[in-house]
Design an enzyme around this catalytic site. Structure first.
Site, PDB file in Angstrom:
ATOM      1  N   GLY A  45      33.790  19.914  47.321  1.00  0.00           N
ATOM      2  CA  GLY A  45      34.229  19.481  48.632  1.00  0.00           C
ATOM      3  C   GLY A  45      35.373  20.471  48.826  1.00  0.00           C
ATOM      4  N   GLN A  50      42.599  23.781  53.555  1.00  0.00           N
ATOM      5  CA  GLN A  50      42.323  24.938  52.439  1.00  0.00           C
ATOM      6  C   GLN A  50      41.961  26.258  52.712  1.00  0.00           C
ATOM      7  OE1 GLN A  50      39.927  22.015  49.873  1.00  0.00           O
ATOM      8  NE2 GLN A  50      41.016  23.033  48.345  1.00  0.00           N
ATOM      9  N   CYS A  98      40.867  20.975  41.663  1.00  0.00           N
ATOM     10  CA  CYS A  98      41.005  21.654  43.239  1.00  0.00           C
ATOM     11  C   CYS A  98      40.950  22.850  43.346  1.00  0.00           C
ATOM     12  CB  CYS A  98      42.477  20.986  43.804  1.00  0.00           C
ATOM     13  SG  CYS A  98      42.750  21.387  45.471  1.00  0.00           S
ATOM     14  N   LEU A  99      40.343  23.560  44.310  1.00  0.00           N
ATOM     15  CA  LEU A  99      40.181  25.038  44.547  1.00  0.00           C
ATOM     16  C   LEU A  99      41.368  25.661  44.911  1.00  0.00           C
ATOM     17  CD1 LEU A  99      36.604  25.164  46.402  1.00  0.00           C
ATOM     18  CD2 LEU A  99      37.132  25.746  44.030  1.00  0.00           C
ATOM     19  N   HIS A 140      39.998  12.474  47.757  1.00  0.00           N
ATOM     20  CA  HIS A 140      40.621  13.932  47.313  1.00  0.00           C
ATOM     21  C   HIS A 140      40.760  14.904  48.536  1.00  0.00           C
ATOM     22  CE1 HIS A 140      41.376  17.714  44.453  1.00  0.00           C
ATOM     23  NE2 HIS A 140      41.025  18.163  45.569  1.00  0.00           N
ATOM     24  N   GLU A 141      39.676  14.793  49.178  1.00  0.00           N
ATOM     25  CA  GLU A 141      39.783  15.852  50.466  1.00  0.00           C
ATOM     26  C   GLU A 141      40.454  15.202  51.407  1.00  0.00           C
ATOM     27  OE1 GLU A 141      38.835  18.760  49.870  1.00  0.00           O
ATOM     28  OE2 GLU A 141      37.776  18.393  48.115  1.00  0.00           O
ATOM     29  N   HIS A 144      43.838  15.931  51.422  1.00  0.00           N
ATOM     30  CA  HIS A 144      44.285  17.453  51.642  1.00  0.00           C
ATOM     31  C   HIS A 144      44.883  17.391  53.376  1.00  0.00           C
ATOM     32  CE1 HIS A 144      43.790  20.216  48.660  1.00  0.00           C
ATOM     33  NE2 HIS A 144      42.384  19.797  48.308  1.00  0.00           N
TER      34      HIS A 144
HETATM   35 ZN   LIG Z   1      41.360  20.011  46.830  1.00  0.00          ZN
END
Ligand SMILES: [Zn+2]
Length: 184
Positions: A45, A50, A98-99, A140-141, A144
């Site tokens: 995701g 991000q 998480c990236l 999660h996304e 963000h």
């Molecule tokens: Zn993330």
């Protein structure tokens, strides 16, 4: 093209994002580039903040987990202006990463399923029940988009234990095997 992914410590990751308006310029290209960026960094995701765009746009692909859950086989989604309007009472624990927070993986409690309204990349409205892994990624996304990172959802104890790592990360001390960027 792929974008570098913004890393923890970058102030804009903590900023709530703006809705995507109709006739948003070059939306299709942006969506393509976000998928390309996500796959290049082995993510499931990615949220627009991000990559430094504070707009309410998420891409996700849960099909990597389809082996364990056939329902996820075609679970590739573009969520524009998503809104979670109902969640299960039951919460489940699942390991998340998480990236934007490279090298940290922690168990997080979240509702097992969510009902979400969103627009797809054609700006067509959808109302969908997401469960299991797909619900996990979506939550999660969507966090963000509010400027919330998963590490903020940990217990006080886990947060305290991670404090040193996170503070080093915010000073640029981290390793990632994909393209990243950090503004401080
Ligand atoms: Zn993330």
């Amino acid at each position: 093209m792929t974008f570098p992914i913004l890393v923890y410590g970058t102030p804009s990751l903590k900023k709530p994002s703006e809705p995507v308006g109709e006739n948003f310029p070059e939306l299709a290209q942006l969506v393509d580039d976000m998928f390309e960026t996500m796959y290049a960094s082995d993510g499931v995701g990615l949220a627009a903040p991000q990559i430094g765009r504070n707009i309410r746009l998420v891409v996700l692909d849960a099909s990597a987990a389809a082996e364990g859950d056939q329902k996820l086989k075609d679970c590739k989604r573009v969520l524009i202006n998503p809104e979670i309007y109902e969640t299960s009472d039951d919460e489940v624990l699942m390991n998340e990463g998480c990236l934007s927070v490279p090298g940290i993986h922690e168990d997080v409690y979240r509702p097992e399923w969510v009902r979400v309204r969103y627009l797809d990349e054609q700006m067509t409205p959808h109302d969908e029940l997401l469960e299991g892994f797909a619900a996990r990624i979506a939550q999660h996304e969507i966090d963000h988009l509010e400027g919330t990172l998963f590490v903020e959802r940990l217990s006080a104890l886990r947060k305290t234990l991670l404090q040193g790592k996170l503070s080093s990360m915010s000073k640029g001390k981290y390793k990632a095997d994909y393209k990243t960027r950090q503004n401080r």
